[in-house]
Write an enzyme that holds these catalytic residues in place. Structure first.
Site, PDB file in Angstrom:
ATOM      1  N   HIS A  55       0.823  -1.207   0.000  1.00 31.54           N
ATOM      2  CA  HIS A  55       0.000   0.000   0.000  1.00 31.54           C
ATOM      3  C   HIS A  55       0.860   1.260   0.000  1.00 31.54           C
ATOM      4  O   HIS A  55       1.889   1.333   0.669  1.00 31.54           O
ATOM      5  CB  HIS A  55      -0.962  -0.010   1.185  1.00 31.54           C
ATOM      6  CG  HIS A  55      -2.112  -0.949   0.980  1.00 31.54           C
ATOM      7  ND1 HIS A  55      -2.861  -1.457   2.021  1.00 31.54           N
ATOM      8  CD2 HIS A  55      -2.660  -1.469  -0.166  1.00 31.54           C
ATOM      9  CE1 HIS A  55      -3.805  -2.259   1.531  1.00 31.54           C
ATOM     10  NE2 HIS A  55      -3.701  -2.280   0.216  1.00 31.54           N
ATOM     11  N   ASP A  92       0.188  -3.239   8.811  1.00 29.33           N
ATOM     12  CA  ASP A  92      -1.247  -3.270   9.086  1.00 29.33           C
ATOM     13  C   ASP A  92      -1.678  -4.700   9.392  1.00 29.33           C
ATOM     14  O   ASP A  92      -1.218  -5.653   8.756  1.00 29.33           O
ATOM     15  CB  ASP A  92      -2.016  -2.725   7.890  1.00 29.33           C
ATOM     16  CG  ASP A  92      -1.699  -1.263   7.619  1.00 29.33           C
ATOM     17  OD1 ASP A  92      -1.029  -0.645   8.465  1.00 29.33           O
ATOM     18  OD2 ASP A  92      -2.122  -0.740   6.579  1.00 29.33           O
ATOM     19  N   ASP A 112       0.754   4.255   1.257  1.00 32.85           N
ATOM     20  CA  ASP A 112       1.126   5.027   2.447  1.00 32.85           C
ATOM     21  C   ASP A 112       2.267   4.377   3.212  1.00 32.85           C
ATOM     22  O   ASP A 112       2.756   4.940   4.194  1.00 32.85           O
ATOM     23  CB  ASP A 112      -0.089   5.250   3.357  1.00 32.85           C
ATOM     24  CG  ASP A 112      -0.737   3.965   3.837  1.00 32.85           C
ATOM     25  OD1 ASP A 112      -0.840   3.012   3.047  1.00 32.85           O
ATOM     26  OD2 ASP A 112      -1.163   3.908   5.014  1.00 32.85           O
TER      27      ASP A 112
END
Length: 325
Positions: free
Chosen positions: A64, A209, A66
């Site tokens: 991802h 995450d 970010d």
């Protein structure tokens, strides 16, 4: 060991928080490791004492943006800053060609070698001072965490072994004590084989995450600090009925309490959480939800704040002048 947070926001930056990036700093205070590299990470580094020439490795948790969009720019700036030492990149295999293409199409020629490792097949990686292991996590895409363990902390020479192998005292012992390999009687002696730790190794886990904290159950054993996302609080999940592959403050706090980890650092906060406790939802909602389940040392990470893990196993903020509020 120290931790310094270069970005603590989830998904998008805010005025006070950049997107994901965390520095793990060796006990010497010089060599360091970067976990994730969201956009503008190199700008955040300009506000710290960390040097790209002392960077030992970059470790990306997942694909991802970010968590990785700042990587090509950081690599280019490392070359401009005078770096010549090879740099290890541990990242998902899907990002390997992206890194190469980003550098190629921008006509960026690095004055140092990149050594790319696929996190999916990594069986462990180490520098001179740190051993790194991977932990598979659960997210919308494949994701990993990284466990950093000191190697031979504050080492002393293994005098008994040196004497038993008839290695003469003097310059050879001095080189081994400095961590350098030496040659004796036709063989090369690796310093790590003749050094013993004088204290327990400190261990830190920095996660990407993850919506299933229990996946850390085996890796958490002997860990001093767990750095984990707390993107949402439970009321937000209940209202939206969407976790997007993330944990709540309560979920990770319950896991940390059950595992007995003494220091829990929460990060990767949704931009909806305001700094002002008078507004809702507030970052203090995350703190209060976590404190209801965890009684150890709880820290909500702040951008640019540095934390020191002492020999007593307690993580404390490093106080210095000029830290942005």
């Amino acid at each position: 060991m120290d931790l310094q947070f270069l970005g603590t926001s989830a998904g998008v930056p805010t005025k006070a928080r950049n997107v994901s990036a965390t520095a793990v700093i060796e006990a010497s205070g010089k060599g360091w490791y970067l976990v994730d590299c969201g956009e503008a990470t190199q700008h955040q580094l300009l506000r710290t004492s960390l040097s790209l020439r002392d960077l030992r490795g970059v470790l990306i948790t997942h694909v991802h943006g970010d968590h990785c969009f700042g990587l090509p720019g950081l690599l280019a700036s490392a070359g401009v800053s005078g770096r010549t030492e090879p740099l290890d990149l541990i990242l998902p295999a899907a990002l390997h060609d992206w890194v190469r293409l980003s550098l190629a199409v921008s006509d960026c020629h690095l004055p140092y070698a990149l050594r790319l490792h696929a996190v999916e097949t990594l069986e462990g990686w180490s520098s001179r001072h740190i051993q790194v292991e991977t932990v598979r996590l659960s997210h919308r895409v494949p994701c990993h965490g990284y466990a950093f363990t000191e190697i031979n902390p504050d080492p002393r020479l293994d005098v008994e072994r040196l004497d038993a192998e008839a290695i003469p005292r003097g310059p050879l012992w001095g080189e081994l004590a400095r961590g350098r390999a030496v040659e004796h009687a036709g063989r090369v002696l690796a310093a790590r084989d003749y050094l013993l730790p004088t204290r327990p190794a400190r261990r830190v886990i920095v996660c990407g995450d993850n919506d299933t904290p229990q996946l850390l159950a085996d890796a958490i054993l002997g860990t001093d600090v767990l750095v984990h996302e707390a993107t949402f609080t439970e009321p937000v999940i209940e209202r939206t009925r969407q976790s997007y592959g993330h944990s709540t403050a309560a979920a990770i706090a319950r896991f940390a309490a059950a595992s007995g980890v003494p220091n829990l650092v929460l990060t990767h906060f949704s931009a909806r959480y305001q700094a002002n406790p008078q507004r809702s939802p507030s970052i203090e909602d995350i703190r209060e939800e976590a404190q209801a389940h965890y009684s150890g040392q709880l820290i909500l990470a702040r951008d640019l704040q540095r934390y020191h893990l002492g020999r007593d196993g307690r993580l404390e903020p490093v106080v210095h002048q000029g830290l942005p509020g």
